[in-house]
Design a protein around this motif. Sequence first.
Motif, PDB file in Angstrom:
ATOM      1  N   PRO A 390      11.034  10.570  82.953  1.00 56.96           N
ATOM      2  CA  PRO A 390      10.801   9.758  84.188  1.00 56.96           C
ATOM      3  C   PRO A 390       9.511   9.570  84.484  1.00 56.96           C
ATOM      4  CG  PRO A 390      12.419  11.869  84.276  1.00 56.96           C
ATOM      5  CD  PRO A 390      11.926  11.835  82.950  1.00 56.96           C
ATOM      6  N   LEU A 538      18.148  10.847  85.901  1.00 61.19           N
ATOM      7  CA  LEU A 538      16.846  11.098  85.811  1.00 61.19           C
ATOM      8  C   LEU A 538      16.393  10.633  84.524  1.00 61.19           C
ATOM      9  CD1 LEU A 538      16.078  14.323  87.709  1.00 61.19           C
ATOM     10  CD2 LEU A 538      15.385  11.976  88.316  1.00 61.19           C
ATOM     11  N   SER A 540      14.199   7.027  82.148  1.00 60.79           N
ATOM     12  CA  SER A 540      13.034   6.002  82.304  1.00 60.79           C
ATOM     13  C   SER A 540      13.538   4.603  83.037  1.00 60.79           C
ATOM     14  CB  SER A 540      12.347   6.112  80.868  1.00 60.79           C
ATOM     15  OG  SER A 540      13.119   5.886  80.094  1.00 60.79           O
ATOM     16  N   ASN A 543      14.585   4.674  86.362  1.00 65.71           N
ATOM     17  CA  ASN A 543      13.478   4.825  86.992  1.00 65.71           C
ATOM     18  C   ASN A 543      12.534   3.504  87.253  1.00 65.71           C
ATOM     19  OD1 ASN A 543      11.366   7.957  86.601  1.00 65.71           O
ATOM     20  ND2 ASN A 543      12.871   7.356  88.352  1.00 65.71           N
ATOM     21  N   ASP A 548      15.714   2.464  92.517  1.00 64.84           N
ATOM     22  CA  ASP A 548      15.343   3.799  92.384  1.00 64.84           C
ATOM     23  C   ASP A 548      14.716   4.500  93.516  1.00 64.84           C
ATOM     24  OD1 ASP A 548      15.172   6.083  90.179  1.00 64.84           O
ATOM     25  OD2 ASP A 548      13.248   5.893  91.127  1.00 64.84           O
ATOM     26  N   PHE A 550      12.439   6.965  93.752  1.00 65.33           N
ATOM     27  CA  PHE A 550      11.152   7.251  93.276  1.00 65.33           C
ATOM     28  C   PHE A 550      10.492   5.959  93.437  1.00 65.33           C
ATOM     29  CE2 PHE A 550       7.602   7.734  90.550  1.00 65.33           C
ATOM     30  CZ  PHE A 550       7.011   9.090  91.148  1.00 65.33           C
TER      31      PHE A 550
END
Length: 640
Positions: A390, A538, A540, A543, A548, A550
């Motif tokens: 991540p 979680l 990449s 992400n 997403d 985050f």
Amino acid sequence: MSRSLRCFPSVLLVLVLAGCAGVKVTAVSNNDYLAQRRGDVLTTGNLSASAVAALQVVGSDEKRCLADLPACREALDSTTGLRDEQRLSTLAELWLKEAQDGGKVMAAEARTDAYLESARYAYAYLFLTTRTPSQRALEDRQTQVRDYYNFSVQQALVEVFDRYRGRPPSPEDTQGNFRLKTGRWTIGGRMTDVRLADDRLLPKELIPAASLSFGGLRNQYRRDGLGAELVAVTARRVVSKGSDEIPWSETPFPAITAVARFPGETLEQVLSTYQVEVIGYDPYRQDSVDMAGVQAPLAANFTSGYGLWLARSGFARQSLLTLVGRGEVLERPHVYLLQPFDPDRRIVVMLHGLASSPEAWINVANEVLGDEELRRNYQIWQVYYPTNLPLAVNNQAIREAIEQTLANFDPQGTAKASHDMVLVGHSMGGVLSRLMLSSSGDQLWDAMLGSYGMQGARLEKARAKLGPYLYFEPLPQVSRAVFAAAPHRGTPFAENRVSRWAAGLVKMPVSMLNRFKEVAQVLVDPNAAAPVALVRPLNSIDNLSNQDPFVKAAADLPISPRVHYHSIIGNYTPDLEVLLSSDGVVPYASSHLAGADSELVVPSWHSVQETPQAIIEIRRVLHEHLTGLASPKVATVRAP
């Protein structure tokens, strides 16, 4: 018979003889002209026109000379009809011809002797004749003899190295100095400002740079001058199982330029010695060398070591295997220094994107190395990191790797290299670069964990586990950045069917899965009537989605006001207006950053960083960075 008829045969004979002695003229093509002027033992395998002319002065020719080289050389040595320049340059060429023609038939030491003799006569021609090198600067013959010197030194060193491979040439060798005997010659050697990776003094291979040719590199950059251009190989592999133990590596393929000096102040002294001193220089640190009182430019090859590093890395295969959790999985970031650390050069850190590796920067790094001013002022670090992890994890781990590398080479943090660094990131690497220049405040914590309603001991435990990933400040050493095709606000491409399928293939290391399991146990309240689960997987690819949490929260984090930043954006949809365009993976709206010092949109697919326009822009930004640092009146802090 009349008297006129009796005289006719005599007149005819005179005319015939006169006709035979005449000069005839023929046209010479451009190619033949150049071959006649510049052809020699290195380019054609035959003696040069200059050498043939010198042989004629001593009553010989190429065929007779090559049939008895010792006698031919003796005639050249003893004749008074040749100038020193003609004699020495011809002897250098003849010794080189003997070494080359000897091949495998000639004993190894005898062949090395011949190369050293060629280098000695070339050295004498270049530095111990009446005219100086600058007075002969435009002459073809000087260029030829310089090449004899460089090639002969190169061949002699490689052959001696092969004979001593794997064992020190002298038992007292502690600082890279050595002394050895080969045939009639005694060779003393030392390194000047050359540091091999991991302080290993003996390379595993010594490769002539001229013997290497690379596919995939647009240009090969070198500097003309004196010396043998070599690559010292200190490791068989670029990536090894031990790479994770220490988060940095200096290049295992450093460039070295070697010169040979022959003791003596006069021509007679140099020609009577069988001593030679070989000195190895780091061509990044030194661009000229004193030879017999003459300052000569030092030859260099700036592409060969870098190209060999990439060719032997196996990066492309390993980066894909790491993404799906197979092979020798890369578990944490590794910083690769493309040259031995130099405290006086600014650092450019390059970060690749998803499922990629340092190979993403093949031509970018090479073009920076090929720019004389940039090469003198910068050194390149390339970060190779596991793109299956991540963003939050890689952000923290890459920061640590960079800071540990700086602490190792500059513990006090006082060197020029530790200040005003430049980050250059492509795609996911651009997002990570931006995170490393941002202040998180409470934004990420609130966005990611606000819905879990944690209190007391459970909250403190969560902060201990997740704090390093959700709380951070800008790297203080960096003052400029370039973001290429960076999805700062994510991309809908990560939500399509193919991307979702690919996301299912992504595997993380067992150690990371265990860590996430611990985090999940902290987040989920077992006493709650309806426990809140993790919102998304979680990994990449998830992400990088514009959905997403985050990425959504990170997109609005403030970039440090002391950092100047630039955007390079690809446009693969020319029929759309720029605001609605995309590079085929990332929309313009996601790559665009308000407040950038500059923004360049390039007609390109997502791999925009390798286009000529992007490379020129990166070089421009690096030049601008140097100008800003050198001009105290220029503001170096951007308004928030």
